[in-house]
Design a protein around this motif. Structure first.
Motif, short mmCIF file in Angstrom:
data_model
loop_
_atom_site.label_atom_id
_atom_site.label_comp_id
_atom_site.label_asym_id
_atom_site.label_seq_id
_atom_site.Cartn_x
_atom_site.Cartn_y
_atom_site.Cartn_z
N GLU A 53 15.15 -1.58 4.94
CA GLU A 53 16.16 -2.17 4.06
C GLU A 53 15.87 -3.65 3.81
OE1 GLU A 53 18.29 -0.61 2.30
OE2 GLU A 53 17.92 1.35 3.22
N LYS A 54 15.47 -4.37 4.85
CA LYS A 54 15.10 -5.77 4.68
C LYS A 54 13.87 -5.89 3.77
CE LYS A 54 14.98 -10.25 5.54
NZ LYS A 54 16.01 -11.19 5.05
N ALA A 55 12.90 -4.99 3.97
CA ALA A 55 11.70 -5.00 3.13
C ALA A 55 12.06 -4.78 1.67
CB ALA A 55 10.72 -3.94 3.62
N LEU A 56 13.02 -3.89 1.42
CA LEU A 56 13.47 -3.65 0.04
C LEU A 56 14.18 -4.88 -0.52
CD1 LEU A 56 13.85 -1.56 -2.27
CD2 LEU A 56 16.02 -0.93 -1.18
N GLN A 57 15.00 -5.50 0.31
CA GLN A 57 15.77 -6.66 -0.12
C GLN A 57 14.88 -7.81 -0.56
OE1 GLN A 57 18.44 -8.15 2.93
NE2 GLN A 57 18.50 -10.16 2.01
N ILE A 58 13.77 -8.03 0.14
CA ILE A 58 12.91 -9.17 -0.19
C ILE A 58 11.77 -8.81 -1.13
CG2 ILE A 58 13.47 -10.34 1.98
CD1 ILE A 58 10.78 -9.50 3.09
N GLY A 59 11.69 -7.55 -1.55
CA GLY A 59 10.69 -7.16 -2.53
C GLY A 59 9.37 -6.71 -1.95
N LEU A 60 9.33 -6.44 -0.65
CA LEU A 60 8.10 -5.98 -0.03
C LEU A 60 7.82 -4.52 -0.38
CD1 LEU A 60 5.67 -6.36 1.81
CD2 LEU A 60 7.19 -6.05 3.79
N VAL A 61 8.87 -3.71 -0.53
CA VAL A 61 8.71 -2.33 -0.96
C VAL A 61 9.56 -2.11 -2.21
CG1 VAL A 61 8.26 -1.53 1.38
CG2 VAL A 61 10.59 -1.40 0.48
N ASN A 62 9.19 -1.06 -2.96
CA ASN A 62 9.89 -0.74 -4.21
C ASN A 62 11.06 0.21 -3.99
OD1 ASN A 62 6.86 -1.20 -4.77
ND2 ASN A 62 7.78 -1.55 -6.77
N HIS A 63 10.92 1.13 -3.02
CA HIS A 63 11.94 2.15 -2.79
C HIS A 63 12.04 2.45 -1.30
CE1 HIS A 63 12.05 3.16 -7.10
NE2 HIS A 63 10.74 3.03 -7.07
N VAL A 64 13.24 2.81 -0.87
CA VAL A 64 13.47 3.32 0.48
C VAL A 64 14.15 4.68 0.34
CG1 VAL A 64 14.69 2.99 2.66
CG2 VAL A 64 13.67 1.03 1.49
N VAL A 65 13.57 5.69 1.01
CA VAL A 65 14.06 7.06 0.87
C VAL A 65 14.12 7.72 2.25
CG1 VAL A 65 13.14 7.31 -1.47
CG2 VAL A 65 11.73 7.98 0.49
N PRO A 66 14.80 8.85 2.37
CA PRO A 66 14.78 9.58 3.65
C PRO A 66 13.36 9.91 4.09
CG PRO A 66 16.51 10.43 2.24
CD PRO A 66 15.73 9.48 1.40
N ASN A 67 13.19 10.07 5.39
CA ASN A 67 11.85 10.26 5.96
C ASN A 67 11.08 11.40 5.31
OD1 ASN A 67 12.81 8.31 7.64
ND2 ASN A 67 12.66 9.48 9.52
N ASP A 68 11.77 12.51 5.06
CA ASP A 68 11.07 13.68 4.54
C ASP A 68 10.85 13.64 3.03
OD1 ASP A 68 13.71 13.99 3.85
OD2 ASP A 68 13.89 16.06 4.53
N GLU A 69 11.20 12.52 2.40
CA GLU A 69 11.03 12.41 0.96
C GLU A 69 10.04 11.33 0.55
OE1 GLU A 69 14.80 11.93 -0.97
OE2 GLU A 69 15.75 13.54 0.17
N VAL A 70 9.43 10.65 1.53
CA VAL A 70 8.64 9.47 1.18
C VAL A 70 7.39 9.83 0.38
CG1 VAL A 70 7.43 9.44 3.42
CG2 VAL A 70 7.64 7.33 2.09
N VAL A 71 6.68 10.88 0.76
CA VAL A 71 5.48 11.27 0.00
C VAL A 71 5.88 11.83 -1.36
CG1 VAL A 71 3.52 12.86 -0.06
CG2 VAL A 71 4.05 11.62 2.04
N ALA A 72 6.93 12.63 -1.39
CA ALA A 72 7.39 13.20 -2.65
C ALA A 72 7.79 12.12 -3.64
CB ALA A 72 8.55 14.16 -2.41
N LYS A 73 8.47 11.07 -3.16
CA LYS A 73 8.86 9.97 -4.04
C LYS A 73 7.63 9.25 -4.58
CE LYS A 73 11.46 6.91 -6.10
NZ LYS A 73 12.23 7.26 -7.31
N ALA A 74 6.65 9.01 -3.72
CA ALA A 74 5.42 8.37 -4.16
C ALA A 74 4.73 9.21 -5.23
CB ALA A 74 4.49 8.14 -2.97
N GLU A 75 4.69 10.51 -5.02
CA GLU A 75 4.06 11.40 -5.99
C GLU A 75 4.85 11.47 -7.29
OE1 GLU A 75 3.43 15.05 -3.87
OE2 GLU A 75 1.59 14.31 -2.92
N ASP A 76 6.18 11.44 -7.20
CA ASP A 76 7.01 11.45 -8.40
C ASP A 76 6.70 10.24 -9.29
OD1 ASP A 76 8.27 13.79 -7.74
OD2 ASP A 76 10.11 12.84 -6.99
N ILE A 77 6.52 9.09 -8.67
CA ILE A 77 6.18 7.88 -9.44
C ILE A 77 4.86 8.08 -10.17
CG2 ILE A 77 5.54 5.44 -9.25
CD1 ILE A 77 7.51 5.30 -6.84
#
Length: 260
Positions: A172-196
């Motif tokens: 959440e801190k990484a998202l707040q400062i712009g280090l990451v683009n999205h934060v998702v549940p653990n089992d969705e992280v690869v799927a979200k990357a692929e969706d993009i």
């Protein structure tokens, strides 16, 4: 090339590269870096591949850093070559890639692991991801572009706090400062990357590459990013993708961009 420390698969035009050293928390050793160079180059040269996802095996770590045991006895010259080779053959290769590369951060991304994620164009993190650059606790500083890319992403103050304390931050801190683009549940992280990447794959591959070149130009000292943008914009007018995109717009249909 048969890989010892990577798993690779191509599905729907997306190459997924999984660093497969789960018992070592996917730490980057010399062989893994060599394999990453090969796998990424193959993906960039394969016309079927429209984008790449980088992730780590298991749920604990994306990449928990470099394999310290490999360089613990290095002298200054050996360390210089270590940093230069890694930068050129992997981290800069990713940064300069003209196909989008997304990091799916599924756990710890520390040291060289966070530097690997930062070299990617886009970052997706799981809720339980933890990120940091702990090198100062080893009497070191980041050596694979961490001081530069972190500053570019989060600003000087945030970068210095993360680097100088060596402390981890949560997703959440990484998202707040712009280090990451999205934060998702653990089992969705690869799927979200692929969706993009699936979304990007519907766009003009020639325009995507041009946009990456123009954005990267803004980060290079002595290069006029505005001028690069103008040149890349004008060059798009000579591409088949531009003709198809405009024709499709006027005909009120979806464009059919051909594979390179």
């Amino acid at each position: 090339m048969a890989y010892q420390f990577l798993l690779t698969i191509i599905e729907n035009g997306i190459l997924r590269i999984t660093i497969n050293r789960e018992k070592k928390l996917n730490a980057l050793n010399k062989e893994t870096l060599i394999e990453l160079n090969d796998a990424i180059n193959r993906g960039l040269q394969d016309a079927v591949v429209k984008g790449i996802v980088l992730t780590g095996a298991g749920e604990k770590a994306f990449v928990a850093g470099a394999d310290i045991s490999e360089f613990s006895a290095f002298n200054e010259e050996e360390a210089l070559h270590l940093a230069k080779d890694g930068q050129t053959k992997v981290f800069d290769l990713i940064h300069q890639a003209e196909k989008p590369i997304v990091a799916a951060i599924n756990g710890f991304a520390l040291g060289g692991g966070l530097e690997l994620a930062m070299a990617c164009h886009i970052r997706v993190a799981s809720h339980t991801a933890r990120m940091g650059l702990p090198e100062v606790s080893l009497g070191l500083i980041p050596g694979y572009g961490g001081t530069q890319r972190l500053t570019q992403l989060v600003g000087r103050g945030n970068a210095l706090e993360i680097i100088l304390t060596g402390n981890m931050i949560n997703a959440e801190k990484a998202l707040q400062i712009g280090l990451v683009n999205h934060v998702v549940p653990n089992d969705e992280v690869v799927a979200k990357a692929e969706d993009i990447l699936v979304d990007i794959a519907t766009r003009s591959p020639q325009a995507v590459a041009a946009a990456i070149r123009a954005v990267n130009a803004s980060l290079v000292d002595g290069k006029d990013g505005f001028e690069v943008e103008i040149v890349e914009f004008s060059k798009c007018f000579g591409t088949a993708d531009f003709k198809e995109g405009v024709t499709a717009f006027l005909e009120r249909r979806s464009p059919d961009f051909k594979k390179e």
